[in-house]
Design an enzyme around this catalytic site. Sequence first.
Site, PDB file in Angstrom:
ATOM      1  CG  ASN A   9     -50.404 -34.385   6.719  1.00  0.00           C
ATOM      2  OD1 ASN A   9     -49.366 -34.818   6.224  1.00  0.00           O
ATOM      3  ND2 ASN A   9     -50.965 -34.914   7.797  1.00  0.00           N
ATOM      4  CD1 TRP A  10     -50.355 -33.435  -0.293  1.00  0.00           C
ATOM      5  CD2 TRP A  10     -48.296 -33.581  -1.189  1.00  0.00           C
ATOM      6  NE1 TRP A  10     -50.282 -32.556  -1.339  1.00  0.00           N
ATOM      7  CE2 TRP A  10     -49.033 -32.614  -1.906  1.00  0.00           C
ATOM      8  CE3 TRP A  10     -46.979 -33.843  -1.569  1.00  0.00           C
ATOM      9  CZ2 TRP A  10     -48.492 -31.914  -2.985  1.00  0.00           C
ATOM     10  CZ3 TRP A  10     -46.433 -33.138  -2.629  1.00  0.00           C
ATOM     11  CH2 TRP A  10     -47.187 -32.187  -3.327  1.00  0.00           C
ATOM     12  CB  SER A 213     -63.296 -35.062   7.120  1.00  0.00           C
ATOM     13  OG  SER A 213     -62.884 -36.410   7.328  1.00  0.00           O
TER      14      SER A 213
HETATM   15  P1  PGA Z   1     -58.033 -35.624   6.401  1.00  0.00           P
HETATM   16  O1  PGA Z   1     -56.645 -35.616   7.197  1.00  0.00           O
HETATM   17  O2  PGA Z   1     -58.233 -34.225   5.874  1.00  0.00           O
HETATM   18  O3  PGA Z   1     -57.842 -36.624   5.310  1.00  0.00           O
HETATM   19  O4  PGA Z   1     -59.093 -36.004   7.371  1.00  0.00           O
HETATM   20  C1  PGA Z   1     -56.297 -34.526   8.013  1.00  0.00           C
HETATM   21  C2  PGA Z   1     -54.975 -34.816   8.671  1.00  0.00           C
HETATM   22  O5  PGA Z   1     -54.710 -35.957   9.050  1.00  0.00           O
HETATM   23  O6  PGA Z   1     -54.157 -33.888   8.847  1.00  0.00           O
END
Ligand code: PGA
Length: 251
Positions: A9-10, A213
């Site tokens: 998800n960019w 994360s």
């Molecule tokens: P993150 O974002 O991997 O930077 O925590 C995940 C998301 O919002 O889909």
Amino acid sequence: MRKTIIAGNWKMNKTNAEAVEMLTELKGLVAGIENVGIVIGAPFTALSDAVRAVEGSNIEIAAENVYPKESGAYTGEVSPLMLKSIGVKYVILGHSERREYFHESDEFINEKVKAVLAAGMLPILCIGEKLEDRESGRTAEVTETQIRGGLKGLTAEEAAKVVVAYEPVWAIGTGKTATPEMAQETHRQVRDVLVSMFGEAVAEEMTIQYGGSMKPENAVELLAQKDIDGGLIGGASLKAASFAEIVKAGK
Ligand code: PGA
């Protein structure tokens, strides 16, 4: 067998040129991987070029939002048909940033889920509790409300096409990950809600991704959990090398 899907998800990142460059590199890194669905969510402006860049590869492209009407006087919005017509396969819906900054409700997200399915694309429905929900012991209640609201009125056949992404809001972009055990517990609760809505056979086949994360360092452990069937990855999806490592962890 449930399908493992690793999706990037960019968010609001990457120009067209940057998108094409990353995807061109990624294609080489994940070539030949067949047992994992590989998806990249790109901003609207990059979608056409992104679809062309991955043509003939094992990577599919997702939009990050859509407006749930076919066409008409909705200035600034993009319809499911427009996305479908350029080769977009998935649409990320109900992300916590859209719920928070653009006040999207479960009802509105439900309209989008139905519109995406009607157009022949696949929704990735995001759900997840905030820190205060977790701390007050309301995680199961909040995720159940979001699942029931987001998938309201779907037939079991339609539900089988939906990917659910469980993303604890406190873990998104913070570097804090749910422990594998914590994530597994919520994934199981989410699947139990799906069982009660659509029956065991369908619920057991539905892909439930973890997000928040996720990175190469923690992906193997998270993906080893019984009810974690993939990931929705923000920060670590921006670079081809780190995203490809997570894809390999899903193999
Ligand atoms: P993150 O974002 O991997 O930077 O925590 C995940 C998301 O919002 O889909």
